[in-house]
Design a protein around this motif. Sequence first.
Motif, PDB file in Angstrom:
ATOM      1  N   VAL A   6       0.574  -1.167  -0.237  1.00  0.00           N
ATOM      2  CA  VAL A   6      -0.051  -0.247   0.236  1.00  0.00           C
ATOM      3  C   VAL A   6       0.622   1.407   0.133  1.00  0.00           C
ATOM      4  CG1 VAL A   6      -1.223   0.830   1.198  1.00  0.00           C
ATOM      5  CG2 VAL A   6      -1.912  -0.742   0.678  1.00  0.00           C
ATOM      6  N   GLY A   7       2.549   1.476   0.718  1.00  0.00           N
ATOM      7  CA  GLY A   7       3.093   2.481   1.027  1.00  0.00           C
ATOM      8  C   GLY A   7       3.356   2.210  -0.350  1.00  0.00           C
ATOM      9  N   ALA A   8       4.349   1.729  -0.909  1.00  0.00           N
ATOM     10  CA  ALA A   8       4.595   1.583  -2.372  1.00  0.00           C
ATOM     11  C   ALA A   8       4.171   2.202  -3.765  1.00  0.00           C
ATOM     12  CB  ALA A   8       4.942   0.107  -2.471  1.00  0.00           C
ATOM     13  N   LEU A   9       2.569   1.831  -3.383  1.00  0.00           N
ATOM     14  CA  LEU A   9       1.670   2.311  -4.368  1.00  0.00           C
ATOM     15  C   LEU A   9       1.293   3.693  -4.197  1.00  0.00           C
ATOM     16  CD1 LEU A   9      -0.736  -0.729  -4.997  1.00  0.00           C
ATOM     17  CD2 LEU A   9       1.100   0.192  -6.769  1.00  0.00           C
ATOM     18  N   SER A  10       1.344   4.163  -2.987  1.00  0.00           N
ATOM     19  CA  SER A  10       0.421   5.385  -2.816  1.00  0.00           C
ATOM     20  C   SER A  10       1.544   6.637  -3.149  1.00  0.00           C
ATOM     21  CB  SER A  10      -0.036   4.924  -1.356  1.00  0.00           C
ATOM     22  OG  SER A  10      -0.320   6.833  -0.810  1.00  0.00           O
ATOM     23  N   TYR A  11       3.093   6.139  -2.490  1.00  0.00           N
ATOM     24  CA  TYR A  11       4.007   6.764  -3.033  1.00  0.00           C
ATOM     25  C   TYR A  11       3.941   6.804  -4.572  1.00  0.00           C
ATOM     26  CZ  TYR A  11       4.805   8.825   2.019  1.00  0.00           C
ATOM     27  OH  TYR A  11       4.939   8.874   3.166  1.00  0.00           O
ATOM     28  N   TRP A  12       4.528   5.830  -5.118  1.00  0.00           N
ATOM     29  CA  TRP A  12       4.985   6.318  -6.176  1.00  0.00           C
ATOM     30  C   TRP A  12       3.901   6.989  -7.154  1.00  0.00           C
ATOM     31  CZ3 TRP A  12       4.602   0.193  -9.379  1.00  0.00           C
ATOM     32  CH2 TRP A  12       4.825   0.678 -11.427  1.00  0.00           C
ATOM     33  N   GLY A  13       1.883   6.906  -6.807  1.00  0.00           N
ATOM     34  CA  GLY A  13       0.927   8.391  -7.176  1.00  0.00           C
ATOM     35  C   GLY A  13       2.249   9.088  -6.444  1.00  0.00           C
ATOM     36  N   ARG A  14       2.002   9.465  -5.608  1.00  0.00           N
ATOM     37  CA  ARG A  14       2.323  10.670  -5.609  1.00  0.00           C
ATOM     38  C   ARG A  14       3.594  10.948  -6.536  1.00  0.00           C
ATOM     39  NH1 ARG A  14       3.805  12.806   0.775  1.00  0.00           N
ATOM     40  NH2 ARG A  14       5.229  14.461   0.175  1.00  0.00           N
ATOM     41  N   ALA A  15       4.644  10.810  -6.194  1.00  0.00           N
ATOM     42  CA  ALA A  15       5.630  10.483  -6.726  1.00  0.00           C
ATOM     43  C   ALA A  15       5.157  10.976  -8.679  1.00  0.00           C
ATOM     44  CB  ALA A  15       6.542   9.948  -7.105  1.00  0.00           C
ATOM     45  N   ASP A  56      -8.224  21.432  -5.940  1.00  0.00           N
ATOM     46  CA  ASP A  56      -9.343  21.660  -4.936  1.00  0.00           C
ATOM     47  C   ASP A  56      -9.108  21.320  -3.343  1.00  0.00           C
ATOM     48  OD1 ASP A  56     -12.014  20.023  -4.170  1.00  0.00           O
ATOM     49  OD2 ASP A  56     -11.825  18.645  -5.608  1.00  0.00           O
ATOM     50  N   TYR A  57      -9.181  22.331  -2.979  1.00  0.00           N
ATOM     51  CA  TYR A  57      -8.967  22.419  -1.164  1.00  0.00           C
ATOM     52  C   TYR A  57      -9.548  22.123  -0.815  1.00  0.00           C
ATOM     53  CZ  TYR A  57      -5.767  26.456  -2.403  1.00  0.00           C
ATOM     54  OH  TYR A  57      -4.750  27.496  -3.693  1.00  0.00           O
ATOM     55  N   ALA A  58     -11.456  21.912  -1.252  1.00  0.00           N
ATOM     56  CA  ALA A  58     -12.142  21.511  -0.195  1.00  0.00           C
ATOM     57  C   ALA A  58     -11.718  20.216   0.246  1.00  0.00           C
ATOM     58  CB  ALA A  58     -13.685  21.727  -1.150  1.00  0.00           C
ATOM     59  N   LEU A  59     -11.276  19.850  -1.382  1.00  0.00           N
ATOM     60  CA  LEU A  59     -11.086  18.005  -1.302  1.00  0.00           C
ATOM     61  C   LEU A  59     -10.063  17.372  -0.465  1.00  0.00           C
ATOM     62  CD1 LEU A  59     -11.928  15.285  -2.377  1.00  0.00           C
ATOM     63  CD2 LEU A  59     -11.106  15.886  -4.516  1.00  0.00           C
ATOM     64  N   ALA A  60      -8.922  18.422  -0.618  1.00  0.00           N
ATOM     65  CA  ALA A  60      -7.834  18.252  -0.537  1.00  0.00           C
ATOM     66  C   ALA A  60      -7.898  18.084   1.155  1.00  0.00           C
ATOM     67  CB  ALA A  60      -6.884  19.171  -0.837  1.00  0.00           C
ATOM     68  N   TYR A  79      -4.721   8.623   2.754  1.00  0.00           N
ATOM     69  CA  TYR A  79      -5.704   9.200   2.272  1.00  0.00           C
ATOM     70  C   TYR A  79      -4.677  10.993   2.393  1.00  0.00           C
ATOM     71  CZ  TYR A  79      -9.851   7.387   2.901  1.00  0.00           C
ATOM     72  OH  TYR A  79     -11.093   6.556   2.913  1.00  0.00           O
ATOM     73  N   MET A  80      -3.366  11.064   3.071  1.00  0.00           N
ATOM     74  CA  MET A  80      -2.874  12.101   3.031  1.00  0.00           C
ATOM     75  C   MET A  80      -2.242  12.879   1.410  1.00  0.00           C
ATOM     76  SD  MET A  80       1.506  12.097   4.358  1.00  0.00           S
ATOM     77  CE  MET A  80       1.684  10.866   2.935  1.00  0.00           C
ATOM     78  N   ASN A  81      -1.723  10.897   0.765  1.00  0.00           N
ATOM     79  CA  ASN A  81      -1.387  11.659  -0.274  1.00  0.00           C
ATOM     80  C   ASN A  81      -2.666  11.891  -1.470  1.00  0.00           C
ATOM     81  OD1 ASN A  81       1.322  11.290   0.267  1.00  0.00           O
ATOM     82  ND2 ASN A  81       1.348   8.662   0.009  1.00  0.00           N
ATOM     83  N   TRP A 108      -2.498  15.419  -4.108  1.00  0.00           N
ATOM     84  CA  TRP A 108      -3.117  14.794  -5.065  1.00  0.00           C
ATOM     85  C   TRP A 108      -4.648  15.991  -5.557  1.00  0.00           C
ATOM     86  CZ3 TRP A 108      -8.357  14.434  -7.311  1.00  0.00           C
ATOM     87  CH2 TRP A 108      -7.952  14.244  -8.428  1.00  0.00           C
ATOM     88  N   ALA A 109      -4.889  16.228  -4.544  1.00  0.00           N
ATOM     89  CA  ALA A 109      -5.939  16.537  -4.517  1.00  0.00           C
ATOM     90  C   ALA A 109      -5.787  18.180  -4.376  1.00  0.00           C
ATOM     91  CB  ALA A 109      -7.192  16.842  -3.616  1.00  0.00           C
ATOM     92  N   LEU A 110      -4.754  18.943  -3.470  1.00  0.00           N
ATOM     93  CA  LEU A 110      -4.360  20.182  -3.692  1.00  0.00           C
ATOM     94  C   LEU A 110      -3.046  20.124  -4.554  1.00  0.00           C
ATOM     95  CD1 LEU A 110      -4.114  21.734  -0.676  1.00  0.00           C
ATOM     96  CD2 LEU A 110      -1.923  21.197  -0.114  1.00  0.00           C
TER      97      LEU A 110
END
Length: 816
Positions: A709-718, A765-769, A753-755, A759-761
């Motif tokens: 889960v961590g690898a996929l989430s940080y991959w998406g953030r990268a 989209d501040y409300a979604l973030a 949810y952090m990442n 992404w929303a930021l």
Amino acid sequence: MSSLPTGTVSFLFTDIEGSTQLSQRYPEAFPAALARHHAILNEAIAAQHGQVFQIIGDAFCVAFDTASDALNAALEAQRGFLREAWNPTPIKVRMGIHTGEASLGDMDARAGGYTGYLTLTRVQRVMSTAYGGQVLLSGASAELVRVHLPEKITLRDMGEHHLKGIISPEHLWQVVAPDLPQDFPPLQSLSAFPNNLPSQVTSFVGREHELAEVKQLLATTRLLTLTGPGGMGKTRLSLQVAVDVLDTFKDGVWFIELATLTEPALVPITVASVLGVREEHSRPLTATLVNWLRNKLLLLILDNCEHLIEACAEFADRVLHTSRETRILATSRESLAIAGESTYRIPSLEAPDPKDQIPLEILSQYAAVRLFVERATQALATFSLTEANAPAVVQICFRLDGIPLAIELAAARVKAMRVEQIAARLDDRFRLLSSLIDWSHALLTEPERVLFRRLSVFAGGWTLEAAEQECADDVGAPHAAPLQKEDVLDLLTRLVDKSLVVLDEQALEPRHRMLETIREYAREKLLEANESERLRDRHMHFFVQLAEHTEPILQTAQRAEWLPRLEAEHDNLRAALEWACERDVEVARWLAGVLYWFWHYGDHLSEPRTWYERMLAGGEQPTPTRGMALALMGSGLVSTRLYDAGEGESPLEQSVSMWRQLGEPQRLAWSLWALARFLVYRGESARACAIYTEHESLFRAWGNGLLLVGALSYWGRALMNLQRDDPAAKARLDEALSLGLSPREPHSLYVCYMNLGHWALAQGDYALARRHYEESLTWRRQLGTRWLIGLGLREVAQVMCLQGDYRQAEPVYAEA
């Protein structure tokens, strides 16, 4: 006045709520109201055969033969107050009931006819915790009345509360009657003041004069050191002072136990851990800590400073020069010797001279005699001070120079011999505490001696399981009597009975420990028996196995169950690391590596860096070993979470290389995960994406929930960092969340949810973030790790500011 009850007495104390204000607001009407108050109370008390032994203003002190009589008097009085047509304002009376031991004493304004300071103090504190119209019972009284409650009367459990001047918490119960008020604000106990003071299982005896002097000194100096030899009761006095002054420190009173620490660098780390202060990026922890203390009105108790005297002095000096209102109460066998320090040498307990002919009723006023009698009674319920045994008790207290620990050890012997026999065995050589411990040791059976010395290998206490594993069988020298595992519990119980071991009943699971003075003696015996190295090796391997067992558990939701257990063993884990550094640095590296997740979730931010730096020091090219590879990953992870961009990459790259050479794909996956995450944080998202792309199959094959889960989430953030609207980024983030929602593991979900918030930021989209960051914060709170909660609070506050919602952001920033 009829004869007052003695022995086990039930006391009822009452007091008019806000009487001072009432007398000033209604000066003409109050005297008549007070007279009516007295009449109602006296009538209810007399109906239940109570004896009013003291009236101070509007406060009644009443004694009853039974707790049920006290309860019935309180109920009838409260009904009378409720029925009364008060004019111009109602009179509300708070009441407290407690049952304990009391004897007849002086008939003066202060004593009121009774001795039994602890009993009378406790009932007064129970009463003062209540509100007008409320009746509170101590745990002792509640047990006595529970089976004899009047019809329709019940007891409401109010939980345990710290009461002013009383070191052990009291379980309080509210009397509930259908015809009386039942709902009141939270009790007015010291539990409302932040603290971590340990509960005590034995009472505080004597030291009234010293207690008053130390509190007076503490009010005028910001650093006070209690000095004296071991066994004099420095720690116990400091804890009693802390309880008494708790309500004067709005930011709390914090007990910092230093006895088990061996590294000077751990002093500020331990203080920060207790206070919940997190290390800041590119700033020494001590600087962050003293800055945090700058405007705090709190008391730090630094206990057992003598073996870390320079580190304690340096820390105290920094606090004194930086903070304005923080005070320090230290205990040590020597002073810290810094400017601004006041010292107070703890004297022996006052003991009578055997040459003086002192009446029996006067002897109990001597603190040393009181301590002996109380501890002897705990060991043997039928023991009492009599004309026949008083001379022997006086001899014991006098020859032991009034040293509290020595007296307690002697008193524990009443189960095995008469006090006359104990006194007869004392001579001048027993006037030193070490000689008395030697005497207690000589009276042990051989199996008891073997277990006693072996238990000294533990730091900060032990569980029965640990004692059985480490101390049983033939782990000692060849001539030592072997211990069978099934005998350990019985032998341990005997050592508790003889006051050589203490049972900690407040721990999450039953634990035992030794007072530090006794542990030092036991360690000497372990050395003399040539068992020290064997036992320390066994201790080290036991805690390595514990750490190995819990490492994968801490990566799951079961960590909530295991973190407190590891925290209880933190001193033992430190001792194992210390010995491993001397004995086998490869074991030390491995242990430090598997402990990473404990330090991570347990809010220990700085300590692991100290250990990693120590065991990874050296400029030579390291040889690939499992311990080296794991410690390098831990070191890199620490640098990542402390945002030390210059230090994290090299150890993580070395760890990856070593796991490749060692052929361990799962460990390799973890090191690659750590390296890629570090690169994301450092802004090198392209390099991170290359790692994720190349090793995706490895992450999917070997990754448990948290890793994948961590690898996929940080991959998406990268990917998002490289192109904010890249659909592949959102796909990775969504897949990570989908996988994380299945086990609903807090760490995985806070990351997801952090990442997603990042992404929303990036999309504007501040409300979604904000929704994502708030959801991340919810999971961080469930995780319970303070430094992660702080980071989550800052994320929420920052997006609130972006929305222009500064008013809501302010308290969120303040909490962070």
